[in-house]
Every structure is written in structure tokens, then in C-alpha cells.
Design a protein around this motif. Structure first.
Motif, PDB file in Angstrom:
ATOM      1  N   ILE A 140      35.613  21.325  45.419  1.00 25.88           N
ATOM      2  CA  ILE A 140      37.070  21.530  44.508  1.00 25.88           C
ATOM      3  C   ILE A 140      38.065  21.790  45.474  1.00 25.88           C
ATOM      4  CG2 ILE A 140      38.119  22.927  42.671  1.00 25.88           C
ATOM      5  CD1 ILE A 140      35.634  23.462  41.598  1.00 25.88           C
ATOM      6  N   VAL A 141      39.332  21.162  45.637  1.00 27.45           N
ATOM      7  CA  VAL A 141      40.332  21.262  46.326  1.00 27.45           C
ATOM      8  C   VAL A 141      41.253  22.290  45.467  1.00 27.45           C
ATOM      9  CG1 VAL A 141      42.322  20.482  47.933  1.00 27.45           C
ATOM     10  CG2 VAL A 141      40.057  19.257  47.744  1.00 27.45           C
ATOM     11  N   PHE A 142      41.259  23.482  45.887  1.00 29.93           N
ATOM     12  CA  PHE A 142      42.247  24.438  45.310  1.00 29.93           C
ATOM     13  C   PHE A 142      43.618  24.270  45.734  1.00 29.93           C
ATOM     14  CE2 PHE A 142      38.072  26.131  44.513  1.00 29.93           C
ATOM     15  CZ  PHE A 142      38.074  26.427  43.427  1.00 29.93           C
ATOM     16  N   SER A 143      44.810  24.914  44.909  1.00 26.28           N
ATOM     17  CA  SER A 143      46.092  24.701  45.393  1.00 26.28           C
ATOM     18  C   SER A 143      46.270  25.796  46.559  1.00 26.28           C
ATOM     19  CB  SER A 143      46.896  25.503  44.107  1.00 26.28           C
ATOM     20  OG  SER A 143      46.832  26.867  43.975  1.00 26.28           O
ATOM     21  N   SER A 144      47.431  25.292  47.218  1.00 28.23           N
ATOM     22  CA  SER A 144      47.742  26.110  48.352  1.00 28.23           C
ATOM     23  C   SER A 144      48.053  27.538  48.085  1.00 28.23           C
ATOM     24  CB  SER A 144      48.979  25.282  49.140  1.00 28.23           C
ATOM     25  OG  SER A 144      48.880  24.149  49.521  1.00 28.23           O
ATOM     26  N   PHE A 145      48.544  27.806  46.769  1.00 26.10           N
ATOM     27  CA  PHE A 145      48.758  29.159  46.360  1.00 26.10           C
ATOM     28  C   PHE A 145      47.668  29.787  46.375  1.00 26.10           C
ATOM     29  CE2 PHE A 145      52.377  31.509  44.141  1.00 26.10           C
ATOM     30  CZ  PHE A 145      51.706  32.738  43.982  1.00 26.10           C
ATOM     31  N   ALA A 146      46.529  29.214  45.931  1.00 24.86           N
ATOM     32  CA  ALA A 146      45.277  29.884  45.857  1.00 24.86           C
ATOM     33  C   ALA A 146      44.591  30.286  47.386  1.00 24.86           C
ATOM     34  CB  ALA A 146      44.164  28.874  45.174  1.00 24.86           C
ATOM     35  N   TYR A 147      44.793  29.496  48.220  1.00 19.12           N
ATOM     36  CA  TYR A 147      44.424  29.547  49.609  1.00 19.12           C
ATOM     37  C   TYR A 147      45.296  30.856  50.315  1.00 19.12           C
ATOM     38  CZ  TYR A 147      41.562  25.632  49.192  1.00 19.12           C
ATOM     39  OH  TYR A 147      40.212  24.619  48.843  1.00 19.12           O
ATOM     40  N   ARG A 148      46.483  31.019  49.639  1.00 14.76           N
ATOM     41  CA  ARG A 148      47.312  32.280  50.101  1.00 14.76           C
ATOM     42  C   ARG A 148      46.776  33.418  49.358  1.00 14.76           C
ATOM     43  NH1 ARG A 148      52.715  32.997  47.159  1.00 14.76           N
ATOM     44  NH2 ARG A 148      53.936  34.346  48.731  1.00 14.76           N
ATOM     45  N   VAL A 149      46.249  33.205  48.109  1.00 11.87           N
ATOM     46  CA  VAL A 149      45.713  34.560  47.570  1.00 11.87           C
ATOM     47  C   VAL A 149      44.471  34.885  48.267  1.00 11.87           C
ATOM     48  CG1 VAL A 149      44.472  35.291  45.560  1.00 11.87           C
ATOM     49  CG2 VAL A 149      46.725  34.207  45.353  1.00 11.87           C
ATOM     50  N   ALA A 150      43.574  33.927  48.960  1.00 12.66           N
ATOM     51  CA  ALA A 150      42.400  34.201  49.469  1.00 12.66           C
ATOM     52  C   ALA A 150      42.838  34.921  50.847  1.00 12.66           C
ATOM     53  CB  ALA A 150      41.714  32.848  49.661  1.00 12.66           C
ATOM     54  N   ALA A 151      43.909  34.381  51.367  1.00 11.61           N
ATOM     55  CA  ALA A 151      44.203  34.990  52.823  1.00 11.61           C
ATOM     56  C   ALA A 151      44.794  36.567  52.558  1.00 11.61           C
ATOM     57  CB  ALA A 151      45.292  34.057  53.311  1.00 11.61           C
ATOM     58  N   ILE A 152      45.393  36.716  51.428  1.00  6.93           N
ATOM     59  CA  ILE A 152      45.802  38.064  51.271  1.00  6.93           C
ATOM     60  C   ILE A 152      44.713  38.876  50.930  1.00  6.93           C
ATOM     61  CG2 ILE A 152      46.416  38.243  48.800  1.00  6.93           C
ATOM     62  CD1 ILE A 152      48.837  39.220  51.871  1.00  6.93           C
ATOM     63  N   ARG A 153      43.620  38.464  50.002  1.00 10.86           N
ATOM     64  CA  ARG A 153      42.319  39.203  49.703  1.00 10.86           C
ATOM     65  C   ARG A 153      41.702  39.661  51.294  1.00 10.86           C
ATOM     66  NH1 ARG A 153      39.088  35.801  46.254  1.00 10.86           N
ATOM     67  NH2 ARG A 153      37.764  37.843  45.600  1.00 10.86           N
ATOM     68  N   ASN A 154      41.514  38.497  52.042  1.00  9.06           N
ATOM     69  CA  ASN A 154      41.025  39.006  53.713  1.00  9.06           C
ATOM     70  C   ASN A 154      41.832  40.222  54.168  1.00  9.06           C
ATOM     71  OD1 ASN A 154      38.885  37.174  53.319  1.00  9.06           O
ATOM     72  ND2 ASN A 154      40.096  35.599  54.295  1.00  9.06           N
ATOM     73  N   LEU A 155      43.046  39.975  54.057  1.00  9.60           N
ATOM     74  CA  LEU A 155      43.963  41.033  54.777  1.00  9.60           C
ATOM     75  C   LEU A 155      43.521  42.395  53.910  1.00  9.60           C
ATOM     76  CD1 LEU A 155      46.238  42.289  56.318  1.00  9.60           C
ATOM     77  CD2 LEU A 155      47.792  41.509  54.622  1.00  9.60           C
ATOM     78  N   GLY A 156      43.142  42.300  52.673  1.00  9.94           N
ATOM     79  CA  GLY A 156      42.878  43.711  52.145  1.00  9.94           C
ATOM     80  C   GLY A 156      41.840  44.198  52.606  1.00  9.94           C
ATOM     81  N   ARG A 157      40.592  43.352  53.034  1.00  6.90           N
ATOM     82  CA  ARG A 157      39.333  43.599  53.720  1.00  6.90           C
ATOM     83  C   ARG A 157      39.552  44.542  54.873  1.00  6.90           C
ATOM     84  NH1 ARG A 157      37.763  38.570  51.012  1.00  6.90           N
ATOM     85  NH2 ARG A 157      36.154  38.741  49.443  1.00  6.90           N
ATOM     86  N   VAL A 158      40.598  43.731  55.777  1.00  7.07           N
ATOM     87  CA  VAL A 158      40.793  44.525  56.865  1.00  7.07           C
ATOM     88  C   VAL A 158      41.223  45.855  57.044  1.00  7.07           C
ATOM     89  CG1 VAL A 158      42.522  44.100  59.046  1.00  7.07           C
ATOM     90  CG2 VAL A 158      41.198  42.340  58.065  1.00  7.07           C
ATOM     91  N   LEU A 159      42.454  45.939  56.011  1.00  2.00           N
ATOM     92  CA  LEU A 159      43.282  47.089  55.603  1.00  2.00           C
ATOM     93  C   LEU A 159      42.030  48.300  55.198  1.00  2.00           C
ATOM     94  CD1 LEU A 159      46.391  46.276  53.987  1.00  2.00           C
ATOM     95  CD2 LEU A 159      46.022  46.557  56.383  1.00  2.00           C
TER      96      LEU A 159
END
Length: 600
Positions: free
Chosen positions: A364-383
Motif C-alpha cells: 500500500i502506498v500511503f500519503s506523503s503526510f502519512a510518511y511525515r507522521v511516521a517520521a515524527i513518531r520516530n523522532l518521538g522514539r529518539v527523544l
């Protein structure tokens, strides 16, 4: 000059004709080209002057076109004025003057102090925006729309070389839609939002939009527009609903770009408080509040996820607040593609569970906004990890795997490139966030001494890192991430159309470049680092034409770069003569040995 009262700054909803002033009809004000304003009998001065005459402080006869504009072949336009024609009058001082009733007999609301959100951050703790006690004529504010553009080079595409005579507030709204909305696309698309304003005036939201748009209009009175937005948001009558969440978010973005980090965080916290209070993080919220319109439901989904992204970015780039929404169990479905949203064609939304399981199920190809949400969730893991004591802790490697997998599993259609002459802003921000997360994860364990950049504190406090003799894997990772951020600058898109938070990500990248440059043992990479630093500072110079936050960090980086350059130049010159001396001594020794050998 007459002092500004809040009624004068109250917005006129877009699409609605403004109310009439004494001596004029609403038709004249909404469509000034149709009928000239009436001139009071026995007076040679019109109750409303055209913008051209007003900007030059000249008398106007009120005709349409007026005699002066007709003689000089100027565009003759009229805008609403509060004052009307009342003849000479004394102006009461701003301080101590009682509230006076307006044309309808109502009294102006008292000047309210800026809202103090639940974070207990007082606006007095930061550089405030206030016009209390000042004296500003509303006509002067309107005449700013005729002022020449500044030399920043930022000219709105609908303006002519002679400048626009449109109302300054309308110009700020236009600038908002053209520049700010694509970078933070959570409000309704333009056509849908203007249609909503016709049936449901939302003055606090409009004021917030105008304030954010004012950064892109050099002639706009930004502090007055900010005061208007803060006044409306602080009013007791302001509802605590989804539109208040949106307005607080826009104000937070503007204040943060204006280098007012504490106040921006206060309004972002207020947006989060209201969002959680009304249940915006729940899956059913969009359908319950979308009036059965898919595009409105999508806007509410986007509002929650944009708030989530902003909360994470503020926590990551400023490092002075927790990513508190990352602890909220959100069940909101993911946003769709930007082109679908702009066109009002909203597909069935996908869930976070589908996204997380996507690599193990159907493609499934998700929206670019969805991949942006995934990126910020990864930032949450780092923090969550900071600080980790040991560089070889498995939790660091596990978190790094999330960042690497995000990049490796992007679909081929989601590579960051140009499509129809445009850069995918959501995907751009997703890459920006991922590379910034990589630096934040690995820098504390790298061997790249950051002492040289200790004075670069405009975006975040300095984090000392001890240097080492060699570069370990953590150092290699932050170097690569910093170079990736610099490459984002090279994409063929106007830098001012990106989110203002790119400023602090560039600064994060620059600290890596500068620390690496200062620690060079050889000069093989000297020119490469110089070009990367020039690229970053050049980008900040462009962005600083709009955002004061870039104006603050740019001189800090330049000072560090100048100091390193002077030090490197001095070391190079000293090294040349030292090497020359060593070579000469070696030659002399060799000559003596040879001579001695021959003599024996």
C-alpha cells in the motif's frame, strides 16, 4: 492620531460585505467602483478619501475616479474607514479614555491581555507584542498596503510592479494561502474555507491566518495583526473548539518563526489542551464534527496530526519541552494526499495499524503526510532515549533501525523529487525530520567536539560533546545526516515556501559542519566543508527575509565560521613555514652526512 480600539481591528469575514459607515452605503464600500462616496453638503472634503490621496495625505473630492487620480491616471480605490466624516474633533489620549460606543451603540470590548495557557508561561516572560498605550490611526494602517515593497525580493505573484491597492488584511490572507498553507496544510482548502466563512464567521481563525500571512507581506503591520489575533483568542467569548485549536496552532507557528519560543510554546500547549479536552485525538471526532462533508472530516484529521507533528518538532529542534502528545493513544485515521485534499476528492482513510503492518501485508502506498507522521513518531522514539549513557547500548541500535527502515521502505513513487514543477512539501519535511532525528540520536556518542559552536543557541541550548582521536560510527552517521540536510537546500523550490522550522534543522546541520571543520587534521576536506557551510548560511540568508528566527541564528553561525576560518588560515601559514624549516634542516643534515662519508 486616534488610538486604535479593538473594534477597529475586528475582522470582516472573507466573502461578506463590510458594514456601512455614516454617510456611505454598504454597496459603496463593498464595490467602490460602482458609486462614488457621497460628499457632505458645503464641504470640499470627502468623508472617505481614496487610497492614493490618503497615502500622500492629500485632500480627495470623493468622486470615482477622483479628480487627482483622473489627472494623474492613477488607480482610484476606496476602502472602509471607521471614522466617517464628523468634522474637527479632539482625540482622547489612549490611556485613561473611556470606551466609546460605535455606530451600532455598542461599547468596544476592553483591551484584553494575551491568553495564558495551561503551561503557565506568561507572555510577560517573552518579548511581547502589544500596542497598549500606543496611538495608531487605522487609516495609516490601511495606507501601508500602498507602501513600496522592501528589498527582500519577496513579491507576491498577484502584485504588479506599482504595488497592490488591496486591503492589507486581504493581502495577508492571500499570502497565507500561497506560502504558509502548503507547509502546514490542515485548514480547509481555500475555496471550502472561504465558503465556510460566508455562513460561519470565525474572526479568531481569520485573524490568526492574517498574522501568519503578514510575515510574507513586507508592508504589513505585523505587530498590530498579532495583537488582533491574541486579543480575539484571549476573549472570554472565544469557543474552545476545533477552530480554536487551529487558530492557536497558527499563532504558535508565527510566534516561533518570530523567535518568541516561550510564547509560541504556550500557544501550542493551549492548542493541545483544547484538542484533548474536546477529544480530537479520537477516531470518531472527524465524523462527529464534519457535518457529513468528507473534506471537513479530512481537515479535522489533518488538524490533529499537524498538532502532533508541531509538538514533536518543537520538542526536537528547541529541546526545551516534552513531546507530550506522543504519549496520547491516538486513534485518528491518517490524512490523504495533498492533491486529493485540494480537489475535495477524499479517499477512504487508512489507519496507523495498516501503516505499521504495511511491510508485512499487501503493498500500500500511503500519503506523503502519512510518511511525515511516521517520521515524527520516530523522532518521538529518539527523544524518549535521551540521555543514553553507553554508545553501544542496544536500544540505540534498535532506534536507529526505525530511522533506517523509514528510508529503506519508502515506495519508489515517494522519492524526493520534482513532480509537475513542484516539490512534495510533506515528503520534504519527512526527510528533514528523519535526518534531524539521526543527528539527535547519535551526536552525544560521536567524537565530534562541538565546543566551537557553543554560542549557537538561537534555536536550542548548546549540547557539549567531547572529541576523540578517531571518528566512530556515530560520528559517521551525523556527518551523513548533516550533508543530507544541506542537500535539501539545493532542491529547486523557493526556500520561503518551506516550514519555518527548517531554519533550526539547518542550524543543527551547520553545527555538525562547523565542528567537523574546526577539527580537521588535514586540508583534504576543507573546500567541501566550506561549500556546505556556505550553502547553509546562504539558505538562512534567504529565509531571514521572512522569518526573524533565521535572522537570529545566521550571525551566530557566521561568527563561528569566521573564527574557524581565521584559525585554519593561521595554522596553514604556520604549518607551511614549519614544514619549510624542517625540510631545510633535513637537507643540511643529509649534505653533512654525504660530505662526511666522502671525506672518510
Amino acid at each position: 492620531m486616534a488610538s486604535v480600539d479593538p473594534e477597529a481591528l475586528s475582522p470582516t469575514p472573507v466573502g461578506l460585505a463590510p458594514s456601512s459607515s455614516p454617510g456611505t452605503s454598504s454597496t459603496n464600500l463593498a464595490h467602490p467602483q460602482s458609486t462614488a462616496p457621497a460628499i457632505r453638503s458645503g464641504s470640499s472634503v470627502a468623508p472617505i478619501a481614496c487610497l492614493a490621496c490618503r497615502s500622500k495625505h492629500l485632500k480627495c473630492d470623493g468622486a470615482n475616479p477622483c479628480a487627482r487620480c483622473a489627472a494623474h491616471k492613477l488607480e482610484c480605490s476606496f476602502v472602509r474607514s471607521r471614522r466617517g466624516y464628523k468634522g474637527p474633533r479632539r482625540v482622547k489620549a489612549a490611556s485613561g479614555a473611556p470606551d466609546s460606543p460605535d455606530q451600532t451603540g455598542r461599547r468596544s470590548p476592553p483591551q484584553a491581555s494575551p491568553y495564558r495557557p495551561s503551561s503557565h508561561l506568561s507572555p510577560a516572560d517573552t518579548p511581547g507584542i502589544s500596542i497598549a498605550g500606543s496611538s495608531v490611526d487605522i487609516d495609516t494602517l490601511l495606507s501601508f498596503s500602498m507602501a513600496p515593497m522592501s528589498n527582500t525580493g519577496l513579491i507576491l505573484p498577484w502584485e504588479t510592479s506599482q504595488g497592490s491597492v488591496a486591503n492589507v488584511k486581504e493581502r495577508c490572507l492571500e499570502a497565507f494561502f500561497y506560502y504558509a498553507h502548503p507547509a502546514h496544510p490542515f485548514l480547509l482548502p481555500r475555496a471550502y474555507l472561504l465558503d465556510l466563512f460566508k455562513t460561519r464567521p470565525l474572526p479568531h481563525l481569520e485573524a490568526a491566518m492574517r498574522y501568519l500571512g503578514s510575515f510574507y507581506v513586507p508592508s504589513a503591520p505585523r505587530s498590530l495583526l498579532a495583537e488582533e489575533a491574541l486579543h480575539l483568542l484571549s476573549a472570554s467569548s472565544c469557543p474552545r473548539d476545533g477552530f480554536a485549536v487551529q487558530a492557536n496552532m497558527l499563532v504558535a507557528i508565527g510566534l516561533d518563526g518570530n523567535a518568541e519560543r516561550k510564547r509560541a510554546l504556550a500557544f501550542l500547549t493551549q492548542a493541545g489542551d483544547i484538542a484533548l479536552e474536546i477529544g480530537m485525538h479520537r477516531r470518531e471526532f472527524p465524523s462527529l464534527n464534519g457535518q457529513g462533508l468528507p473534506v471537513r472530516e479530512e481537515s479535522w484529521r489533518r488538524t490533529w496530526w499537524e498538532l502532533f507533528v508541531l509538538d514533536g518538532m518543537f520538542a526536537g529542534v528547541h529541546q526545551q519541552s516534552p513531546f507530550r502528545l506522543n504519549e496520547v493513544g491516538s486513534t485518528v485515521l491518517l490524512p490523504c494526499e495533498e492533491r486529493d485534499y485540494a480537489g475535495g476528492c477524499i479517499p477512504a482513510p487508512r489507519s496507523l495499524e495498516e501503516f505499521d503492518d504495511g511491510d508485512f501485508s499487501e503493498d500500500i502506498v500511503f500519503s506523503s503526510f502519512a510518511y511525515r507522521v511516521a517520521a515524527i513518531r520516530n523522532l518521538g522514539r529518539v527523544l524518549k532515549l535521551q540521555p543514553v549513557v553507553f554508545p553501544d547500548d542496544p536500544v540505540v541500535a534498535n532506534t536507529d533501525a526505525y530511522l533506517i527502515n523509514w528510508t529503506l521502505h519508502l515506495p519508489p513513487t515517494k522519492t524526493l523529487g520534482i513532480e509537475d514543477g513542484q516539490v512534495d512539501e510533506m515528503l520534504f519535511q519527512a526527510h528533514m525530520i528523519t535526518n534531524a532525528s539521526t543527528i539527535l540520536l547519535h551526536r552525544q556518542h560521536s567524537q565530534l567536539d562541538t565546543a566551537v559552536a557553543r554560542n549557537v543557541t538561537s534555536c536550542a541550548p548548546h549540547r557539549p560533546v567531547a572529541g576523540g582521536q578517531t571518528y566512530n560510527v556515530h560520528t559517521a552517521k551525523i556527518i551523513q545526516a548533516a550533508e543530507n540536510i544541506s542537500r535539501l537546500v539545493t532542491l529547486p523550490v523557493a526556500l520561503v515556501k518551506h516550514t519555518h522550522l527548517f531554519t533550526c534543522v539547518i542550524a543543527l546541520s551547520s553545527v555538525v559542519h562547523l565542528s567537523r571543520w574546526a577539527g580537521l587534521m588535514t586540508f583534504s576536506e576543507d573546500e567541501t566543508l566550506k561549500q556546505l557551510i556556505r550553502l547553509n548560511t546562504g539558505a538562512l540568508k534567504t529565509i531571514s527575509g521572512v522569518w526573524p528566527s533565521a535572522q537570529k541564528v545566521l550571525p551566530q553561525l557566521k561568527d563561528v565560521a569566521r573564527n574557524i576560518f581565521s584559525s585554519q588560515k593561521s595554522a596553514a601559514e604556520k604549518g607551511f613555514w614549519d614544514t619549510f624549516a624542517d625540510d631545510e634542516m633535513r637537507n643540511l643534515v643529509e649534505d653533512e652526512n654525504i660530505s662526511g662519508f666522502q671525506l672518510t
